[in-house]
Design a protein around this motif. Structure first.
Motif, PDB file in Angstrom:
ATOM      1  N   ALA A 235      20.879 -79.510 155.130  1.00  8.09           N
ATOM      2  CA  ALA A 235      20.017 -78.073 155.646  1.00  8.09           C
ATOM      3  C   ALA A 235      21.197 -77.231 156.686  1.00  8.09           C
ATOM      4  N   GLY A 236      22.040 -76.259 156.135  1.00  4.73           N
ATOM      5  CA  GLY A 236      22.426 -75.629 156.956  1.00  4.73           C
ATOM      6  C   GLY A 236      24.240 -76.577 156.927  1.00  4.73           C
ATOM      7  N   ALA A 237      24.898 -76.798 156.599  1.00  5.16           N
ATOM      8  CA  ALA A 237      26.133 -77.808 156.363  1.00  5.16           C
ATOM      9  C   ALA A 237      27.189 -76.808 155.560  1.00  5.16           C
ATOM     10  N   GLY A 238      28.189 -77.311 155.373  1.00  6.50           N
ATOM     11  CA  GLY A 238      28.775 -76.951 154.395  1.00  6.50           C
ATOM     12  C   GLY A 238      29.903 -77.352 153.950  1.00  6.50           C
ATOM     13  N   ARG A 239      30.654 -76.949 152.781  1.00 11.03           N
ATOM     14  CA  ARG A 239      31.615 -78.195 152.105  1.00 11.03           C
ATOM     15  C   ARG A 239      32.553 -76.588 151.533  1.00 11.03           C
ATOM     16  N   LEU A 240      33.614 -77.114 151.265  1.00 10.20           N
ATOM     17  CA  LEU A 240      34.988 -77.194 150.785  1.00 10.20           C
ATOM     18  C   LEU A 240      35.568 -77.620 149.924  1.00 10.20           C
ATOM     19  N   THR A 241      35.584 -77.626 148.360  1.00 16.92           N
ATOM     20  CA  THR A 241      35.974 -78.374 147.504  1.00 16.92           C
ATOM     21  C   THR A 241      36.917 -77.605 146.981  1.00 16.92           C
ATOM     22  N   LEU A 242      38.101 -78.429 146.705  1.00 17.58           N
ATOM     23  CA  LEU A 242      39.483 -77.550 146.271  1.00 17.58           C
ATOM     24  C   LEU A 242      39.460 -78.228 144.991  1.00 17.58           C
ATOM     25  N   ILE A 243      39.991 -77.490 143.884  1.00 18.81           N
ATOM     26  CA  ILE A 243      39.923 -78.672 142.995  1.00 18.81           C
ATOM     27  C   ILE A 243      40.973 -78.183 141.837  1.00 18.81           C
ATOM     28  N   THR A 244      41.990 -79.399 141.682  1.00 14.71           N
ATOM     29  CA  THR A 244      43.141 -78.902 140.268  1.00 14.71           C
ATOM     30  C   THR A 244      42.800 -79.782 138.926  1.00 14.71           C
ATOM     31  N   GLY A 245      44.281 -79.589 138.808  1.00 16.37           N
ATOM     32  CA  GLY A 245      44.362 -81.051 136.816  1.00 16.37           C
ATOM     33  C   GLY A 245      45.021 -81.941 137.613  1.00 16.37           C
ATOM     34  N   ALA A 246      44.827 -83.135 137.737  1.00 12.05           N
ATOM     35  CA  ALA A 246      45.094 -84.686 137.521  1.00 12.05           C
ATOM     36  C   ALA A 246      46.152 -85.018 136.416  1.00 12.05           C
ATOM     37  N   GLY A 247      47.118 -85.747 137.287  1.00 11.93           N
ATOM     38  CA  GLY A 247      47.897 -86.532 136.084  1.00 11.93           C
ATOM     39  C   GLY A 247      49.412 -85.946 136.533  1.00 11.93           C
ATOM     40  N   ARG A 248      50.719 -85.964 134.979  1.00  9.83           N
ATOM     41  CA  ARG A 248      51.710 -85.069 135.694  1.00  9.83           C
ATOM     42  C   ARG A 248      51.390 -83.726 135.362  1.00  9.83           C
ATOM     43  N   PRO A 249      52.926 -82.666 135.219  1.00  5.18           N
ATOM     44  CA  PRO A 249      52.769 -81.427 135.975  1.00  5.18           C
ATOM     45  C   PRO A 249      52.685 -80.928 134.128  1.00  5.18           C
ATOM     46  N   PHE A 250      52.067 -80.092 133.682  1.00  4.47           N
ATOM     47  CA  PHE A 250      51.721 -79.375 132.738  1.00  4.47           C
ATOM     48  C   PHE A 250      51.241 -80.083 131.460  1.00  4.47           C
ATOM     49  N   LEU A 251      50.908 -81.080 131.963  1.00  7.29           N
ATOM     50  CA  LEU A 251      49.990 -81.712 131.365  1.00  7.29           C
ATOM     51  C   LEU A 251      48.804 -82.955 131.952  1.00  7.29           C
ATOM     52  N   PRO A 252      47.698 -82.241 132.095  1.00  3.72           N
ATOM     53  CA  PRO A 252      46.896 -82.986 133.227  1.00  3.72           C
ATOM     54  C   PRO A 252      45.763 -84.155 132.443  1.00  3.72           C
ATOM     55  N   GLY A 253      45.565 -84.890 132.953  1.00  5.57           N
ATOM     56  CA  GLY A 253      44.697 -85.213 131.840  1.00  5.57           C
ATOM     57  C   GLY A 253      42.555 -85.553 132.882  1.00  5.57           C
ATOM     58  N   GLY A 254      42.863 -84.945 133.742  1.00  6.99           N
ATOM     59  CA  GLY A 254      42.022 -84.446 134.326  1.00  6.99           C
ATOM     60  C   GLY A 254      41.714 -83.519 135.318  1.00  6.99           C
ATOM     61  N   LEU A 255      40.842 -83.650 136.115  1.00  9.32           N
ATOM     62  CA  LEU A 255      40.574 -83.113 137.560  1.00  9.32           C
ATOM     63  C   LEU A 255      40.458 -83.628 138.500  1.00  9.32           C
ATOM     64  N   LEU A 256      41.090 -83.232 139.572  1.00 14.73           N
ATOM     65  CA  LEU A 256      41.295 -83.886 141.002  1.00 14.73           C
ATOM     66  C   LEU A 256      40.843 -82.982 142.231  1.00 14.73           C
ATOM     67  N   ARG A 257      39.534 -83.456 142.692  1.00 22.09           N
ATOM     68  CA  ARG A 257      38.894 -82.896 143.441  1.00 22.09           C
ATOM     69  C   ARG A 257      39.000 -83.295 145.327  1.00 22.09           C
ATOM     70  N   VAL A 258      39.318 -82.357 146.670  1.00 21.87           N
ATOM     71  CA  VAL A 258      39.418 -82.508 147.755  1.00 21.87           C
ATOM     72  C   VAL A 258      38.218 -82.238 148.620  1.00 21.87           C
ATOM     73  N   ASP A 259      37.945 -82.915 149.619  1.00 19.26           N
ATOM     74  CA  ASP A 259      36.562 -82.432 149.373  1.00 19.26           C
ATOM     75  C   ASP A 259      36.477 -82.890 151.445  1.00 19.26           C
ATOM     76  N   ALA A 260      35.896 -81.413 151.214  1.00 17.83           N
ATOM     77  CA  ALA A 260      36.205 -81.034 153.179  1.00 17.83           C
ATOM     78  C   ALA A 260      35.060 -80.434 153.691  1.00 17.83           C
ATOM     79  N   ASP A 261      34.980 -80.900 154.725  1.00 19.01           N
ATOM     80  CA  ASP A 261      33.672 -80.599 155.580  1.00 19.01           C
ATOM     81  C   ASP A 261      33.138 -79.495 156.456  1.00 19.01           C
ATOM     82  N   LEU A 262      32.430 -78.766 157.023  1.00 17.90           N
ATOM     83  CA  LEU A 262      32.203 -77.861 157.531  1.00 17.90           C
ATOM     84  C   LEU A 262      32.315 -77.651 159.310  1.00 17.90           C
ATOM     85  N   VAL A 263      32.607 -78.653 160.300  1.00 16.40           N
ATOM     86  CA  VAL A 263      32.779 -78.696 161.765  1.00 16.40           C
ATOM     87  C   VAL A 263      32.870 -77.058 162.337  1.00 16.40           C
ATOM     88  N   SER A 264      32.861 -75.667 161.977  1.00 13.60           N
ATOM     89  CA  SER A 264      33.342 -74.824 162.760  1.00 13.60           C
ATOM     90  C   SER A 264      31.695 -74.415 162.026  1.00 13.60           C
TER      91      SER A 264
END
Length: 305
Positions: free
Chosen positions: A191-220
């Motif tokens: 409760a009260g915590a925050g998270r940032l998730t960045l999302i883009t394509g995974a795999g070869r450029p212009f031929l993504p085969g799925g999703l790639l996610r980067v999770d980051a926790d709010l420390v401020s």
């Protein structure tokens, strides 16, 4: 040989003068117009997703940086899904500045995640809170086309720092992990915590085969949040990962018709005035129309391409 015979004899062709050419028939003119249109489309499509798209992304980022800097200075930058006047934020409106020093990334985040918005900037998904607020904030960005701002997200490691500056100040996140399809989900937020998730394509450029996610926790410190206007069930389909813009079909058809008319006009000019005149007139016109049609067609492609 008498004079009368000389009068009837055919005159010899003058030296250096080519015999007259027969005008092209309708089938040949139609073929030439079709090839011209196809060439314009292919050139516009490749240039749009490649070098010209990168230039466009850079220009749009400069404009967005200036707009966000002015809003931050005047304390008018958005802190929720609505403006200070109570109106819903427009698609493409700047909402924050994303910085990842490890990757040399510095991009303005725009509101919305349609294919059109993501040509200019990474986009904030409108069914989540803004960065720096309690809860999960999702930001989506392209992997390769239009500058490919999220091309190197897979290089991030646990502990790397991400900062986002919004109307509520500067917020700091620490990367907790990079995940692909099938990887375990991050733990549920306290409760009260925050998270940032960045999302883009995974795999070869212009031929993504799925999703790639980067999770980051709010420390401020987390800042007050307003409830999003959308939920996961009500978010428009063209704002979800790997979605295209169905609304682009209408403009694509209209611009495509204009390109067909320009191709037919080029064939007519070539038949009436000659090849040189046709290319002088037709190349810039077909090139510009081909770029616009290719831009509309690119909006139908996955938004994380």
């Amino acid at each position: 040989m008498n004079a009368r015979t000389l009068e009837r004899a055919p005159s010899a062709p003058r030296a250096g003068r080519a015999p007259s050419q027969r005008p092209a028939g309708p089938a040949l003119r139609a073929t030439g117009a079709a090839l011209s249109i196809l060439a314009a489309l292919l050139l516009g499509f490749v240039a749009n997703l490649g070098p010209l798209g990168d230039l466009r992304h850079g220009r749009d980022q400069q404009v967005a940086h200036a707009a966000l800097r002015e809003q931050l200075a005047n304390a008018t930058a958005p802190v929720g899904p609505r403006t200070l006047e109570g109106e819903q934020l427009a698609l493409g409106a700047p909402v924050g500045l994303l910085e990842i020093r490890t990757l040399g990334l510095r991009e303005v985040i725009a509101e919305g995640t349609t294919s059109e918005v993501l040509t200019s900037a990474p986009g904030h998904r409108r069914d989540t809170v803004l960065p720096g607020q309690p809860g999960v904030s999702l930001v989506m960005g392209r992997q390769a086309a239009y500058g490919g701002p999220f091309a190197h997200l897979d290089e991030l490691r646990a502990g790397d720092e991400i900062t986002v500056t919004t109307g509520q100040g500067k917020h700091t996140y620490k990367v907790s992990g990079v995940r692909r399809a099938g990887d375990p989900q991050p733990p549920v937020l306290a409760a009260g915590a925050g998270r940032l998730t960045l999302i883009t394509g995974a795999g070869r450029p212009f031929l993504p085969g799925g999703l790639l996610r980067v999770d980051a926790d709010l420390v401020s410190a987390a800042q007050p949040a307003a409830a999003p206007l959308y939920s996961a069930g009500t978010l428009p389909g063209d704002e979800k990962p790997m979605a295209g813009m169905e609304s682009a079909w209408l403009s694509l058809v209209l611009w495509g018709q204009l390109l067909l008319l320009a191709g037919a006009a080029l064939a007519w000019v070539r038949a009436r005035s000659g090849r040189r005149e046709a290319w002088v007139i037709g190349v810039p016109v077909l090139g510009a129309l081909g770029f616009v049609v290719a831009d509309r067609a690119a909006e139908l492609l996955p938004n994380l391409l």
